[in-house]
Design a protein around this motif. Sequence first.
Motif, PDB file in Angstrom:
ATOM      1  N   SER A  18       5.227  24.943  50.775  1.00 40.70           N
ATOM      2  CA  SER A  18       4.557  24.922  49.482  1.00 40.70           C
ATOM      3  C   SER A  18       4.954  23.653  48.719  1.00 40.70           C
ATOM      4  CB  SER A  18       4.983  26.158  48.689  1.00 40.70           C
ATOM      5  OG  SER A  18       4.643  26.007  47.341  1.00 40.70           O
ATOM      6  N   PRO A  19       4.062  23.104  47.921  1.00 38.17           N
ATOM      7  CA  PRO A  19       4.425  21.948  47.104  1.00 38.17           C
ATOM      8  C   PRO A  19       5.266  22.330  45.877  1.00 38.17           C
ATOM      9  CG  PRO A  19       2.129  22.495  46.741  1.00 38.17           C
ATOM     10  CD  PRO A  19       2.628  23.412  47.823  1.00 38.17           C
ATOM     11  N   ALA A  20       5.613  23.623  45.732  1.00 42.37           N
ATOM     12  CA  ALA A  20       6.434  24.084  44.604  1.00 42.37           C
ATOM     13  C   ALA A  20       7.803  23.401  44.637  1.00 42.37           C
ATOM     14  CB  ALA A  20       6.607  25.604  44.669  1.00 42.37           C
ATOM     15  N   PRO A  21       8.495  23.326  43.494  1.00 34.56           N
ATOM     16  CA  PRO A  21       9.788  22.627  43.448  1.00 34.56           C
ATOM     17  C   PRO A  21      10.888  23.300  44.275  1.00 34.56           C
ATOM     18  CG  PRO A  21       9.296  23.646  41.330  1.00 34.56           C
ATOM     19  CD  PRO A  21       8.085  23.812  42.185  1.00 34.56           C
ATOM     20  N   ALA A  22      10.803  24.610  44.484  1.00 32.77           N
ATOM     21  CA  ALA A  22      11.824  25.312  45.270  1.00 32.77           C
ATOM     22  C   ALA A  22      11.294  25.534  46.687  1.00 32.77           C
ATOM     23  CB  ALA A  22      12.167  26.650  44.630  1.00 32.77           C
ATOM     24  N   VAL A  23      11.991  24.980  47.687  1.00 34.97           N
ATOM     25  CA  VAL A  23      11.599  25.142  49.083  1.00 34.97           C
ATOM     26  C   VAL A  23      12.426  26.273  49.673  1.00 34.97           C
ATOM     27  CG1 VAL A  23      11.516  24.010  51.347  1.00 34.97           C
ATOM     28  CG2 VAL A  23      10.978  22.713  49.295  1.00 34.97           C
ATOM     29  N   PRO A 105      11.064  32.286  42.080  1.00 31.48           N
ATOM     30  CA  PRO A 105      11.333  31.480  40.884  1.00 31.48           C
ATOM     31  C   PRO A 105      11.321  32.310  39.604  1.00 31.48           C
ATOM     32  CG  PRO A 105       9.118  31.071  41.661  1.00 31.48           C
ATOM     33  CD  PRO A 105       9.767  32.002  42.664  1.00 31.48           C
ATOM     34  N   PRO A 109       9.743  27.647  36.263  1.00 37.19           N
ATOM     35  CA  PRO A 109      10.400  27.113  37.461  1.00 37.19           C
ATOM     36  C   PRO A 109      11.253  25.875  37.169  1.00 37.19           C
ATOM     37  CG  PRO A 109       8.059  27.471  37.852  1.00 37.19           C
ATOM     38  CD  PRO A 109       8.294  27.687  36.394  1.00 37.19           C
ATOM     39  N   VAL A 110      12.475  25.939  37.631  1.00 39.19           N
ATOM     40  CA  VAL A 110      13.414  24.823  37.545  1.00 39.19           C
ATOM     41  C   VAL A 110      13.999  24.664  38.939  1.00 39.19           C
ATOM     42  CG1 VAL A 110      15.575  24.008  36.517  1.00 39.19           C
ATOM     43  CG2 VAL A 110      13.976  25.358  35.150  1.00 39.19           C
ATOM     44  N   PRO A 111      13.962  23.457  39.526  1.00 36.02           N
ATOM     45  CA  PRO A 111      14.504  23.291  40.876  1.00 36.02           C
ATOM     46  C   PRO A 111      15.941  23.799  40.954  1.00 36.02           C
ATOM     47  CG  PRO A 111      13.363  21.316  40.189  1.00 36.02           C
ATOM     48  CD  PRO A 111      13.431  22.230  38.985  1.00 36.02           C
TER      49      PRO A 111
END
Length: 122
Positions: A18-23, A105, A109-111
């Motif tokens: 996913s391009p989301a900040p959390a992988v 998240p 969302p915060v990495p």
Amino acid sequence: MTRKADRQYEFKLTGIVSPAPAVNRVDMILERCTQPGGVPADKVDLVGFETVTGVPAWQRHGFPRSPEPKRFGLSPVLKEWKSEFLVPPDDGLFRVRVREVEFLPTKNPVPGRFSSRGHRGR
């Protein structure tokens, strides 16, 4: 899987994330099959978390590896996880089990920050 040396193997997993900040985290776990009574390894489905004698199971050998994903190819969402394992000279069958741990998240969302309702530990 690639054999690097006598008992040394390299495992690679490649996939779209996913391009989301959390992988999500990927764990690679070396396991040895205990086969009492000559049970074939392909018939053993149980993953044992403790050593139990007399029960066919895959038992963890060593510590799980959680490699950091690296960019793979030209796409920013294509990642590769890679880890090396040294298989002991023991008799027996070994495998690497791969599991994905999904982080949930928070509202904003915060990495590196995740919901307290999700699993946070390793």
